[in-house]
Design an enzyme around this catalytic site. Structure first.
Site: not given
Length: 207
Positions: A17, A40, A43
């Site tokens: 990812s 993050r 994500h």
């Protein structure tokens, strides 16, 4: 047409990812530690617009890591955030995640002062050795935190303020982005508890 699914080992899903995010974003102006936070957040949300709207005070990451390593506590605005922050990453440093919004004393204080419970919850945390405040839901909580800091009643190392919404959310984040103390924010309407949690967990991993 047929949907073709990637075969990725469970332990490699996050890494894959991150590779996709890095490839789609291309070069950015973020420092490497800031980029770890941005990545993050993207994500967690699937939303690349955060690469445009996120703002970091120059000392933001450094201040967050200092708070974690000093064993200071992390104050969040909602139970969903408390559940999302990685307790096992925080525990070795000695800090705890605190959420006071659901406590009966908070409801009583809110009624007495005619404020939201989010506002009252922040007031009740002034003696809790707060190193990081992470707000993803309630603009009133962010406004109160900034007020408490101005009045020297709260002294966190870092304020992560990313409330989502349509009433005072964008305004509260614009105010935070103008502060001279360490902050992470996302300008505009977008934000949310998953964004606040992703930012904290990125810092915990960096620590």
């Amino acid at each position: 047409g047929m949907i073709s699914l990637q075969q990725v080992a469970p332990q490699d899903i996050e890494a894959e990812s991150f590779r996709i995010i890095e490839r789609e974003l291309g070069p950015t102006a973020f420092a490497p530690d800031e980029f770890a936070v941005v990545r993050r957040i993207i994500h967690a949300t699937g939303d690349f617009s955060f690469a445009e709207t996120l703002r970091f005070h120059p000392q933001a990451v450094e201040a967050g890591l200092a708070a974690i390593r000093a064993g200071r506590n992390i104050l969040v605005d909602v139970g969903m955030a408390a559940a999302g922050v990685s307790a096992h990453l925080l525990a070795p440093f000695g800090g705890r995640v605190l959420c006071r919004v659901g406590e009966p004393e908070t409801a009583a204080l809110a009624r007495a002062n005619n404020t939201t419970r989010s506002d009252a919850a922040m007031t009740r945390a002034t003696g809790d050795n707060i190193g990081i405040v992470a707000i993803g839901n309630a603009p009133t909580a962010l406004l109160k935190v900034m007020d408490l800091i101005e009045r020297r009643l709260l002294a966190p190392n870092l304020v992560i303020g990313v409330p989502v919404g349509f009433v005072n959310a964008a305004e509260s984040k614009e105010m935070l982005a103008a502060k001279n103390y360490p902050f992470i924010t996302a300008l505009g309407r977008k934000g949310g508890t998953p964004v606040a949690v992703a930012a904290v967990n990125a810092l915990l991993r960096l620590a």
